[in-house]
Design an enzyme around this catalytic site. Structure first.
Site, PDB file in Angstrom:
ATOM      1  N   GLY A 292     -28.675 -31.497  40.369  1.00 44.93           N
ATOM      2  CA  GLY A 292     -28.710 -32.903  40.002  1.00 44.93           C
ATOM      3  C   GLY A 292     -28.895 -33.802  41.219  1.00 44.93           C
ATOM      4  O   GLY A 292     -28.314 -33.554  42.289  1.00 44.93           O
ATOM      5  N   ALA A 293     -29.702 -34.856  41.044  1.00 43.75           N
ATOM      6  CA  ALA A 293     -29.975 -35.764  42.162  1.00 43.75           C
ATOM      7  C   ALA A 293     -28.702 -36.419  42.674  1.00 43.75           C
ATOM      8  O   ALA A 293     -28.559 -36.668  43.878  1.00 43.75           O
ATOM      9  CB  ALA A 293     -30.978 -36.829  41.725  1.00 43.75           C
ATOM     10  N   ASP A 294     -27.767 -36.701  41.769  1.00 48.38           N
ATOM     11  CA  ASP A 294     -26.505 -37.316  42.205  1.00 48.38           C
ATOM     12  C   ASP A 294     -25.690 -36.363  43.058  1.00 48.38           C
ATOM     13  O   ASP A 294     -25.053 -36.776  44.039  1.00 48.38           O
ATOM     14  CB  ASP A 294     -25.698 -37.800  41.005  1.00 48.38           C
ATOM     15  CG  ASP A 294     -25.460 -36.710  39.961  1.00 48.38           C
ATOM     16  OD1 ASP A 294     -26.186 -35.683  39.949  1.00 48.38           O
ATOM     17  OD2 ASP A 294     -24.550 -36.893  39.127  1.00 48.38           O
TER      18      ASP A 294
ATOM     19  N   TYR B  14     -29.483 -22.787  45.605  1.00 43.14           N
ATOM     20  CA  TYR B  14     -29.687 -22.607  44.165  1.00 43.14           C
ATOM     21  C   TYR B  14     -30.905 -21.710  43.956  1.00 43.14           C
ATOM     22  O   TYR B  14     -31.884 -21.793  44.716  1.00 43.14           O
ATOM     23  CB  TYR B  14     -29.956 -23.963  43.509  1.00 43.14           C
ATOM     24  CG  TYR B  14     -28.878 -24.449  42.548  1.00 43.14           C
ATOM     25  CD1 TYR B  14     -27.536 -24.399  42.893  1.00 43.14           C
ATOM     26  CD2 TYR B  14     -29.223 -24.984  41.309  1.00 43.14           C
ATOM     27  CE1 TYR B  14     -26.571 -24.871  42.040  1.00 43.14           C
ATOM     28  CE2 TYR B  14     -28.257 -25.461  40.438  1.00 43.14           C
ATOM     29  CZ  TYR B  14     -26.930 -25.396  40.806  1.00 43.14           C
ATOM     30  OH  TYR B  14     -25.979 -25.856  39.950  1.00 43.14           O
TER      31      TYR B  14
ATOM     32  N   ASN C 253     -25.057 -40.329  33.537  1.00 44.20           N
ATOM     33  CA  ASN C 253     -25.148 -40.187  32.084  1.00 44.20           C
ATOM     34  C   ASN C 253     -24.496 -41.351  31.352  1.00 44.20           C
ATOM     35  O   ASN C 253     -24.910 -41.699  30.247  1.00 44.20           O
ATOM     36  CB  ASN C 253     -24.478 -38.878  31.653  1.00 44.20           C
ATOM     37  CG  ASN C 253     -25.287 -37.668  32.033  1.00 44.20           C
ATOM     38  OD1 ASN C 253     -26.365 -37.430  31.502  1.00 44.20           O
ATOM     39  ND2 ASN C 253     -24.781 -36.893  32.982  1.00 44.20           N
TER      40      ASN C 253
END
Length: 256
Positions: free
Chosen positions: A107-109, A100, A9
């Site tokens: 999130g990809a990270d 999940y 971000n």
């Protein structure tokens, strides 16, 4: 050589792998409106300035939390490197069992971090703590089950909220401090930000231990922009600032 890029971000971090060795790492500010040409010229420039021929890059791997920036980066990779990048997204092989409810929401990270953590610490229960724009905590079982995690405001978000919402509070340096009792407004803010993060992280890790790991202490792996602040805080067992880049490299190998 392999170029790995993690678009967060606030920042984009990058690394060049020569085999499994991380030969170069770099960082720049990230924002969703960056153009493909900006990306391409920056990447070629940083490679050349570090004596790496851009033509030596054979593969590019990407994880991103900014969809617009991902599109621009895809354009840059094709235009400036003649490479279609591998992007971590739903459906790629990760080696993880993701619990999940909707795996596409992870999130990809966080996935990249988890891939690297289980590779480096096999057969261990893990919590991966990422200290970036947000502070994230991910619980991963010894059997490579990604159970889920927690997301809380990062230390910079906490500072921004204080400055923007409290009329008499000015910005301070984000720093590790050795005192909980500040003797000025600035010291008090630094103490609250720093020990507030430690307290939240310690509480969540304790609850994960009881909820997921049957009361057994997991190995806590720290990563992210601000992880070095918490080196001496007693909440991390291992610090790997480049965990996401290492995870990207491994994901590319799995999907090659």
């Amino acid at each position: 050589m392999i170029l790995c890029l993690n678009i967060g971000n606030t920042n984009m971090t990058g690394g060049v792998f020569d085999g499994p060795e991380l030969r170069l790492d770099f960082r720049r500010a990230a924002h969703p409106r960056i153009s493909g040409d900006e990306f391409g010229l920056f990447l070629r420039g940083v490679l050349k300035s570090n004596a790496i021929d851009p033509q030596a890059i054979r593969h590019i791997a990407v994880c991103s939390v900014l969809p617009e920036a991902t599109y621009s980066l895809n354009t840059a990779c094709r235009k400036y490197f003649a490479i279609t990048p591998f992007v971590i997204r739903a459906g790629v092989r990760t080696g993880l069992k993701i619990r999940y409810r909707n795996p596409q929401e992870v999130g990809a990270d966080r996935i990249a971090n988890a891939i690297a953590a289980v590779h480096q610490h096999p057969d261990q229960d893990l919590v991966v703590a990422g200290f970036g724009t947000a502070t994230t905590l991910c619980a991963i079982g010894a059997d490579k089950t990604y159970h889920g995690g927690a997301i809380l405001p990062g230390i910079r978000i906490g500072l921004t909220a204080l400055v923007c919402r409290a009329a008499r509070l000015a910005s301070v340096e984000i720093a590790a401090v050795d005192h909980a009792v500040g003797r000025s407004t600035a010291e008090s803010m630094q103490s609250g930000l720093y020990y507030g993060q430690i307290g939240m992280v310690r509480e969540i890790i304790g609850r994960m231990r009881d909820e997921v790991f049957r009361g057994e202490a997991p190995l806590v792996v720290g990563t992210g922009e601000f992880v070095s602040l918490f080196d001496a805080a007693g909440i991390l067992d291992v610090i790997r600032p480049d965990l996401a880049l290492e995870g990207l490299y491994l994901a590319l190998m799995m999907n090659g």
